[in-house]
Design a protein around this motif. Structure first.
Motif, PDB file in Angstrom:
ATOM      1  N   GLY A  66      10.298 -10.801  -9.815  1.00 55.73           N
ATOM      2  CA  GLY A  66      11.473 -10.206  -9.167  1.00 55.73           C
ATOM      3  C   GLY A  66      11.163  -9.050  -8.258  1.00 55.73           C
ATOM      4  O   GLY A  66      12.048  -8.230  -7.965  1.00 55.73           O
ATOM      5  N   ASN A  67       9.926  -8.957  -7.740  1.00 56.16           N
ATOM      6  CA  ASN A  67       9.533  -7.813  -6.907  1.00 56.16           C
ATOM      7  C   ASN A  67       8.848  -8.221  -5.612  1.00 56.16           C
ATOM      8  O   ASN A  67       8.067  -7.453  -5.043  1.00 56.16           O
ATOM      9  CB  ASN A  67       8.613  -6.881  -7.689  1.00 56.16           C
ATOM     10  N   ALA A  68       9.125  -9.429  -5.115  1.00 57.40           N
ATOM     11  CA  ALA A  68       8.512  -9.880  -3.868  1.00 57.40           C
ATOM     12  C   ALA A  68       8.910  -8.987  -2.693  1.00 57.40           C
ATOM     13  O   ALA A  68       8.091  -8.665  -1.831  1.00 57.40           O
ATOM     14  CB  ALA A  68       8.906 -11.328  -3.591  1.00 57.40           C
ATOM     15  N   HIS A  69      10.180  -8.590  -2.651  1.00 54.66           N
ATOM     16  CA  HIS A  69      10.659  -7.766  -1.536  1.00 54.66           C
ATOM     17  C   HIS A  69       9.934  -6.430  -1.502  1.00 54.66           C
ATOM     18  O   HIS A  69       9.499  -5.969  -0.433  1.00 54.66           O
ATOM     19  CB  HIS A  69      12.167  -7.547  -1.665  1.00 54.66           C
ATOM     20  N   ALA A  70       9.761  -5.779  -2.663  1.00 49.88           N
ATOM     21  CA  ALA A  70       9.072  -4.492  -2.715  1.00 49.88           C
ATOM     22  C   ALA A  70       7.621  -4.623  -2.251  1.00 49.88           C
ATOM     23  O   ALA A  70       7.086  -3.743  -1.565  1.00 49.88           O
ATOM     24  CB  ALA A  70       9.118  -3.928  -4.132  1.00 49.88           C
ATOM     25  N   LEU A  71       6.976  -5.757  -2.613  1.00 43.10           N
ATOM     26  CA  LEU A  71       5.597  -5.979  -2.175  1.00 43.10           C
ATOM     27  C   LEU A  71       5.513  -6.102  -0.661  1.00 43.10           C
ATOM     28  O   LEU A  71       4.651  -5.491  -0.015  1.00 43.10           O
ATOM     29  CB  LEU A  71       5.058  -7.252  -2.836  1.00 43.10           C
ATOM     30  N   VAL A  72       6.420  -6.867  -0.069  1.00 41.65           N
ATOM     31  CA  VAL A  72       6.423  -7.053   1.382  1.00 41.65           C
ATOM     32  C   VAL A  72       6.675  -5.724   2.096  1.00 41.65           C
ATOM     33  O   VAL A  72       6.029  -5.405   3.104  1.00 41.65           O
ATOM     34  CB  VAL A  72       7.467  -8.112   1.783  1.00 41.65           C
ATOM     35  N   ILE A  73       7.602  -4.932   1.579  1.00 48.37           N
ATOM     36  CA  ILE A  73       7.897  -3.630   2.188  1.00 48.37           C
ATOM     37  C   ILE A  73       6.650  -2.749   2.170  1.00 48.37           C
ATOM     38  O   ILE A  73       6.327  -2.049   3.147  1.00 48.37           O
ATOM     39  CB  ILE A  73       9.059  -2.935   1.447  1.00 48.37           C
ATOM     40  N   SER A  74       5.914  -2.784   1.070  1.00 49.42           N
ATOM     41  CA  SER A  74       4.687  -1.986   0.965  1.00 49.42           C
ATOM     42  C   SER A  74       3.671  -2.409   2.009  1.00 49.42           C
ATOM     43  O   SER A  74       3.027  -1.559   2.654  1.00 49.42           O
ATOM     44  CB  SER A  74       4.113  -2.130  -0.446  1.00 49.42           C
ATOM     45  N   TRP A  75       3.513  -3.700   2.220  1.00 49.78           N
ATOM     46  CA  TRP A  75       2.567  -4.189   3.218  1.00 49.78           C
ATOM     47  C   TRP A  75       3.044  -3.876   4.631  1.00 49.78           C
ATOM     48  O   TRP A  75       2.235  -3.541   5.505  1.00 49.78           O
ATOM     49  CB  TRP A  75       2.358  -5.692   3.037  1.00 49.78           C
ATOM     50  N   LEU A  76       4.351  -3.978   4.866  1.00 55.81           N
ATOM     51  CA  LEU A  76       4.883  -3.664   6.193  1.00 55.81           C
ATOM     52  C   LEU A  76       4.682  -2.192   6.542  1.00 55.81           C
ATOM     53  O   LEU A  76       4.495  -1.828   7.702  1.00 55.81           O
ATOM     54  CB  LEU A  76       6.371  -3.999   6.258  1.00 55.81           C
ATOM     55  N   ALA A  77       4.743  -1.342   5.518  1.00 52.58           N
ATOM     56  CA  ALA A  77       4.648   0.105   5.747  1.00 52.58           C
ATOM     57  C   ALA A  77       3.219   0.575   5.991  1.00 52.58           C
ATOM     58  O   ALA A  77       3.003   1.741   6.319  1.00 52.58           O
ATOM     59  CB  ALA A  77       5.239   0.853   4.553  1.00 52.58           C
ATOM     60  N   ALA A  78       2.254  -0.345   5.855  1.00 48.01           N
ATOM     61  CA  ALA A  78       0.848   0.048   5.939  1.00 48.01           C
ATOM     62  C   ALA A  78       0.505   0.757   7.245  1.00 48.01           C
ATOM     63  O   ALA A  78      -0.224   1.752   7.255  1.00 48.01           O
ATOM     64  CB  ALA A  78      -0.048  -1.170   5.734  1.00 48.01           C
TER      65      ALA A  78
END
Length: 454
Positions: free
Chosen positions: A346-358
């Protein structure tokens, strides 16, 4: 030399077709009668009622009409052209105006001691008749719900209305039934007065349920089922764990409550709920059945420029935000199996946000190069992060650089489809706060690195 003349069509005017349909139905007009009323007011000839029926249907279907008829259409429906185009709604229809007129006539007659007694309670009001009319309409609406005969008798004594007249539908605030079911919240069945009270309850419960879910992938769906509206909150890890809120407008009658269609004003406010859900959930399906985002991999951070007065003059007040930077981070390097593992949790969105913020800070830095970093700051807002400029006088006094204080840019979340289309995506406050904190730390560190060592 032969000259050709290009045929020029009649200028069209954009309107909200769905709102026009709701307004027409509220007014009890058919397509034919609406068309005839508009053409009569405009003093324009027509070939047959059937032609006008087709014309009025086309207004609703296409969302456009002849520019010279728009004002006449608004006058027939007793609204403004701005409302016809979809702007903020006018106040909901009610019996207050009618009640005020009646009270003034009774006051002028001066032979109703019960009315005089009630008026004495509003001595400090500038418009006593209006204040009393609002109070009576509120009491009348509640009396119709409770069927309290002693209340009807008192209202009849004040207003002179017969029981039949007092039982006619009254829309002062309107009554709504709200039903809440599901394990994510308490069971509830409530009768509420006014759509604003309903929306407050729904927003409060959405916030309470979604803030209690620590995973990032909670999903909120909105649907309309005949007269009922439904909001469903889905737990991201357990599909069967849902919270459902259903609400419907009711009309009190002697036989009991009956479901009734919402007014177009009700619908205007209810249809804003999906936007409110974007503050608490990262996945939202609106009343149009469109889910945003459809795929986390399509998410991008978009840096938009805040329009200046000149921009408004050139592009118009309704022009979409100008995207000056689109960042994808290292998302292409994110392994599919890793994303799937996070999705199950249930945390795919948080993972993507973290990668986008790199690499977000590196993309923002050139946009902030006009002024020293000490002049810049970040502010978390509704589904976005604002980038603010505040230049001290000592810096801009002798500067020739163009100055635009305050809100300069925003970081928003967009979904980009295969054809390059862009749609604003939900971005809940918890994840906004994470990126805001990350950018603020990067800014403070960069400021420290700019300070020369002693």
């Amino acid at each position: 030399m032969k000259q050709t003349h290009k045929k020029v069509g009649r200028p069209t005017f954009p309107i909200d077709g769905n709102r026009l349909r709701a307004l027409r139905e509220d007014a009890g007009l058919s397509h034919t009668s609406l068309g005839m009323a508009v053409y009569a007011r405009a003093k324009k000839p027509y070939s047959s009622p059937e032609v006008l029926k087709v014309t009025a249907r086309r207004w609703e279907k296409n969302g456009t009409m002849q520019a010279d008829l728009a004002q006449h259409l608004a006058e027939v429906l007793q609204i403004t052209v701005a409302i016809l185009q979809g702007s903020l709604p006018a106040p909901a229809p009610s019996k207050v105006d009618e009640m005020e007129v009646r009270l003034r006539k009774l006051i002028a007659g001066g032979s109703n001691p019960r009315l005089a007694e009630e008026l004495a309670n509003f001595e400090d009001e500038e418009n006593q008749a209006r204040a009393l009319a609002m109070r009576i309409c509120s009491r009348l609406e509640i009396a119709q719900l409770s069927q309290a005969q002693e209340e009807f008798q008192d209202l009849a004594a004040i207003t002179g209305y017969s029981m039949k007249e007092l039982l006619e539908p009254t829309s002062f605030q309107g009554f709504w039934m709200l039903i809440g079911t599901g394990p994510l919240g308490p069971a509830r069945t409530e009768i509420l007065a006014g759509v604003s009270d309903v929306l407050y309850k729904v927003r409060t419960e959405m916030q309470s349920c979604l803030e209690g879910l620590h995973q990032s992938d909670a999903h909120v769906t909105f649907a309309e089922e005949k007269h009922w509206f439904r909001v469903t909150i889905h737990d991201p890890r357990h599909p069967r764990l849902t919270r459902s809120l259903r609400f419907v407008r009711c009309q009190p009658k002697e036989s009991g409550l009956q479901w009734s269609s919402p007014t177009w004003q009700d619908r205007y406010w209810v249809e804003a709920l999906p936007n409110d859900a974007c503050e608490y959930a990262n996945f939202v399906t609106g009343f149009d059945s469109l889910r945003l985002p459809s795929d986390c991999r399509n998410l991008r951070f978009a840096v938009t420029k805040t329009p200046t007065l000149k921009d408004f003059e050139e592009r118009g007040p309704d022009a979409p935000p100008e995207i000056v930077e689109l960042t994808v981070g290292d998302l292409a390097e994110l392994p599919a199996e890793t994303l799937e593992s996070f999705r199950r949790e249930g945390n795919a969105h948080a993972l993507v946000i973290s990668w986008l913020a790199a690499d977000l800070w590196d993309r923002l830095l050139p946009l902030m190069s006009d002024w020293p970093l000490e002049c810049w700051s970040f502010r978390a807002a509704h589904s976005r992060i604002d980038i603010l400029l505040n230049v001290p006088y000592r810096l801009y006094a002798n500067s020739k650089a163009p100055l635009h204080f305050g809100h300069r840019f925003s970081v928003m979340l967009y979904e980009i489809d295969a054809d390059g289309g862009q749609k604003r995506a939900p971005w809940r406050q918890k994840n906004v706060a994470y990126v805001h904190e990350r950018l603020t730390k990067a800014l403070l560190q960069a400021r420290q690195e700019q300070v020369p060592s002693a």
